[in-house]
Scaffold this motif. Sequence first.
Motif, PDB file in Angstrom:
ATOM      1  N   LYS A 105       0.856  -0.828  -0.486  1.00 51.61           N
ATOM      2  CA  LYS A 105       0.007  -0.432   0.258  1.00 51.61           C
ATOM      3  C   LYS A 105       1.303   1.150  -0.463  1.00 51.61           C
ATOM      4  O   LYS A 105       1.733   1.175   0.851  1.00 51.61           O
ATOM      5  N   LYS A 107       1.574   5.089   0.310  1.00 49.64           N
ATOM      6  CA  LYS A 107       1.631   6.401   1.864  1.00 49.64           C
ATOM      7  C   LYS A 107       1.753   7.462   0.868  1.00 49.64           C
ATOM      8  O   LYS A 107       2.734   8.009   0.155  1.00 49.64           O
ATOM      9  N   THR A 109       2.190  10.766   0.290  1.00 48.87           N
ATOM     10  CA  THR A 109       3.242  12.181   0.875  1.00 48.87           C
ATOM     11  C   THR A 109       3.042  13.151   1.246  1.00 48.87           C
ATOM     12  O   THR A 109       2.247  13.924  -0.030  1.00 48.87           O
ATOM     13  N   TYR A 146      -3.593  13.189   0.456  1.00 52.40           N
ATOM     14  CA  TYR A 146      -5.141  12.926   0.829  1.00 52.40           C
ATOM     15  C   TYR A 146      -6.378  13.044   0.713  1.00 52.40           C
ATOM     16  O   TYR A 146      -6.947  12.524   1.125  1.00 52.40           O
ATOM     17  N   SER A 177      -4.202  12.533   7.626  1.00 55.30           N
ATOM     18  CA  SER A 177      -3.226  11.831   8.170  1.00 55.30           C
ATOM     19  C   SER A 177      -2.904  10.248   8.979  1.00 55.30           C
ATOM     20  O   SER A 177      -3.104   8.940   9.060  1.00 55.30           O
ATOM     21  N   TRP A 178      -3.360  11.442  10.140  1.00 56.94           N
ATOM     22  CA  TRP A 178      -3.605   9.711  11.429  1.00 56.94           C
ATOM     23  C   TRP A 178      -4.671   8.988  11.678  1.00 56.94           C
ATOM     24  O   TRP A 178      -4.824   7.967  11.407  1.00 56.94           O
ATOM     25  N   TYR A 180      -6.680   8.148   7.883  1.00 57.01           N
ATOM     26  CA  TYR A 180      -5.765   7.447   7.195  1.00 57.01           C
ATOM     27  C   TYR A 180      -5.158   6.290   7.731  1.00 57.01           C
ATOM     28  O   TYR A 180      -5.099   4.936   7.251  1.00 57.01           O
ATOM     29  N   GLU A 181      -4.165   6.251   8.836  1.00 54.37           N
ATOM     30  CA  GLU A 181      -3.633   5.319   9.136  1.00 54.37           C
ATOM     31  C   GLU A 181      -3.949   4.449   9.509  1.00 54.37           C
ATOM     32  O   GLU A 181      -3.773   2.795  10.178  1.00 54.37           O
ATOM     33  N   GLN A 182      -4.851   5.019  11.031  1.00 58.43           N
ATOM     34  CA  GLN A 182      -5.477   4.221  11.843  1.00 58.43           C
ATOM     35  C   GLN A 182      -6.688   3.491  10.890  1.00 58.43           C
ATOM     36  O   GLN A 182      -7.676   2.046  11.216  1.00 58.43           O
ATOM     37  N   GLY A 183      -7.629   3.476   9.689  1.00 55.04           N
ATOM     38  CA  GLY A 183      -8.101   2.693   8.696  1.00 55.04           C
ATOM     39  C   GLY A 183      -9.463   3.368   8.516  1.00 55.04           C
ATOM     40  O   GLY A 183     -10.872   2.934   8.555  1.00 55.04           O
ATOM     41  N   SER A 186     -10.477   7.304   3.882  1.00 55.84           N
ATOM     42  CA  SER A 186     -10.101   7.183   2.205  1.00 55.84           C
ATOM     43  C   SER A 186     -10.398   8.073   1.901  1.00 55.84           C
ATOM     44  O   SER A 186     -10.851   9.606   2.203  1.00 55.84           O
ATOM     45  N   HIS A 201      -7.867  10.434  21.227  1.00 58.56           N
ATOM     46  CA  HIS A 201      -6.265  10.655  19.927  1.00 58.56           C
ATOM     47  C   HIS A 201      -5.505  11.964  20.568  1.00 58.56           C
ATOM     48  O   HIS A 201      -4.524  11.473  21.670  1.00 58.56           O
TER      49      HIS A 201
END
Length: 420
Positions: A105, A107, A109, A146, A177-178, A180-183, A186, A201
Amino acid sequence: MRRKAASLLLVAMMMSVAVPVHASEQATVTIQESQGENREVDQVQSSETTESKPSTSQITTTAERKEEVTSTHKKKQNKKRDNKKEKKVKKLKKTKKKEKVVHVKIKPTISSSYQEQSIKIKKNKEYIGKFIYFNQGDAAWNSSGYGIRAAGCGPTSMAVCISTLTEKWVTPVDTTSWAYEQGYYSSAGSEHRAIPAMAEHWGLKCDGLGTNYQKIKESLKHGRPVVSLMGPGYFTRGGHFMVLTEIDSNDNVTVADVGSRKRSQYKYSLHDVISQSKVASAGGPFWSIYKQGKAKTQNDSKSNKQVLKISKNKKTATKTKVNQKEKEIIQSFYTELSKNLTDLEKELPNSKVLIGKKATGTEIPNGKINQCIYRLGEKLNNGHLQFIATHYYFGEEAILHGDAKSASIDLNSRIQMLDF
């Protein structure tokens, strides 16, 4: 004598004839017997021959057997081919599976210029009331990959709440970004559970309010912003997150619409906002965001004066100024309105004429006052005015159709203060 001799001759002749006849009979019998024996032999030979030669039915059975053998052979060959094909397919599937495992996947940038842009924006923050304002369409947030401009309304709304409540500089890129990282995020947008997850968080509390009018009102009265998920209507055609920041004594709310600075300039009836919300899970479509501890009660008299501030150097919101053209448009509205009033409406002051009652059912109000309001909305390019014109009864129609329980709106004060 002659008679005696003749009889003797006759006897002799008879005897001579009898003997050959007897012999011939014996010969005949012998031939017949021999023929019979021969026949018996022929019959035996013929039966032996018949047993040794195959019959017609036996020949057919043999042919069928040959066909069976042939078909069995063909079946075996087909089975071998099928097995080979299956092995090839299995190999291909294994190869594809291996290829899928290899894929990684990618990521998004973040641009190297992001930090520089972020610092500039931090020095020149925008405010709506006491809340820091972010717009998801700004270039600073959209060089990251993103897709914040198209789908980042949820993380951007949370950036408004987090930056204001924690007094830390948390941008839409940070929250997106956070998530996105945690799912939770999208290119299609944010999951509903992303709102409480982001609050937790960053050390904040989150209460799901559903569509409870009183709870939403209480949250805003105590200085707690409310993240809202809007459905088709004035704010969006599909789904859109924004923030309710304050509420006044008439239950009109100030919003930080992260998708539009223009829509953020006006106040909206809380009843209207709730009616246009979208069905949501995770406690939504309204969530109260706050710091743990005692909340401060907002000062209504001050909040009424704080409509919008987009300032570079000040943190205090100031009321937007009306330019000369807008003043002329508003003045022409009142002139047109006075010409279209009924006798009953002329006896009422404007403050009463422009108090609207929420229409119920599917009927769209279309009185002369509504038409004047709608045209005013067109001239000022204000969609909210147009919405009010098609959802509220005014003047005589408000008296006839108005329900004591239905929501009301004071349009006159909003026009004069440009708070509509």
